[in-house]
Design an enzyme around this catalytic site. Structure first.
Site, short mmCIF file in Angstrom:
data_model
loop_
_atom_site.label_atom_id
_atom_site.label_comp_id
_atom_site.label_asym_id
_atom_site.label_seq_id
_atom_site.Cartn_x
_atom_site.Cartn_y
_atom_site.Cartn_z
N ASN A 74 0.81 -1.21 0.00
CA ASN A 74 0.00 0.00 0.00
C ASN A 74 0.85 1.27 0.00
OD1 ASN A 74 -2.81 -0.76 0.06
ND2 ASN A 74 -2.39 -1.72 2.04
N HIS A 75 0.22 2.37 -0.34
CA HIS A 75 0.78 3.71 -0.16
C HIS A 75 -0.11 4.45 0.83
CE1 HIS A 75 3.30 4.01 -4.09
NE2 HIS A 75 3.07 2.73 -3.79
N ARG A 76 0.42 5.46 1.48
CA ARG A 76 -0.45 6.27 2.33
C ARG A 76 -1.43 7.02 1.42
NH1 ARG A 76 4.14 8.95 1.59
NH2 ARG A 76 3.90 11.04 0.71
#
Length: 213
Positions: A74-76
């Site tokens: 994931n990415h923020r």
């Protein structure tokens, strides 16, 4: 390691080594190339220090190309940009918070027992797939799947329940996958019988026996 003479199916418990991955007995991955490379090729973005786990039960059948996407993929998303500046080092790293600390934590991926996952499916972080479920080929599973369900598509949707609620309840209580090998051997004809009414009756009888409680 290889339960058949073709060496395309591999018992995963014997080859996966990461400390945050737990795989039950007799669960196999089928691939005509190199099924023993499952941990490297099919469990993606696995960094144990992130804290999430992949838990797969017993007697699961995992088809070729299935991928499990772990949380660090994931990415923020709560900031103006999703770009992971920190991972590229230098001044960018000095001026941004640690990458893993900002990622959303979805929790463990948990696959129950006796689950069949079709070819090229993708299981996303935090998803739970219940005992006895079937995931159609090329599915992207983004949310939980109840026990003894058939799900498929992108994103995967519930298609149907495999059995009536009484039989599902009986199977979840009996937990045949935990039988001792000798007892399981005696039950194999019943577990593979297409007469579900007969199977349900016999399984209920077994559940009522004192030794089965």
């Amino acid at each position: 390691m290889f339960p058949n003479e073709y060496k395309t199916s591999c018992f995963l418990k014997n080859v996966v080594k990461a400390p945050n991955i737990v795989i039950g007995d007799y669960t196999y991955y089928d691939d005509d190339k190199k099924p023993t490379d499952f941990e490297r090729n099919n469990i993606l973005f696995n960094y144990p220090e992130f804290g999430d786990r992949l838990i797969i039960g017993k007697f699961c059948a995992i088809a070729s190309g299935t991928k499990f996407i772990m949380g660090p993929a994931n990415h923020r998303t709560g900031s103006v940009t999703t770009y992971p500046f920190h991972v590229f080092g230098g001044a960018w790293e000095e001026r941004t918070p640690a990458h893993l600390s900002q990622l959303p934590f979805k929790g463990d991926i948990v696959i129950g027992n006796d689950v069949w996952i079709g070819r090229e499916s993708v299981i996303l972080p935090g998803v739970h797939i219940g005992d006895g479920s079937v995931i159609g080929a090329y599915s992207v599973v983004t949310r939980d799947v109840p026990p003894y369900s058939v799900a498929g598509g992108n994103p995967a949707q519930l298609i149907k329940k495999r059995f009536n609620e009484d039989l599902i309840r009986t199977l979840l209580q009996l937990k045949w996958w935990d039988f001792e090998p000798e007892k399981l051997l005696d039950f194999l004809p019943l577990l593979c019988d297409l007469d579900l009414d007969k199977a349900e009756q016999r399984l209920r009888q077994e559940l009522l026996r004192p030794a089965a409680r």
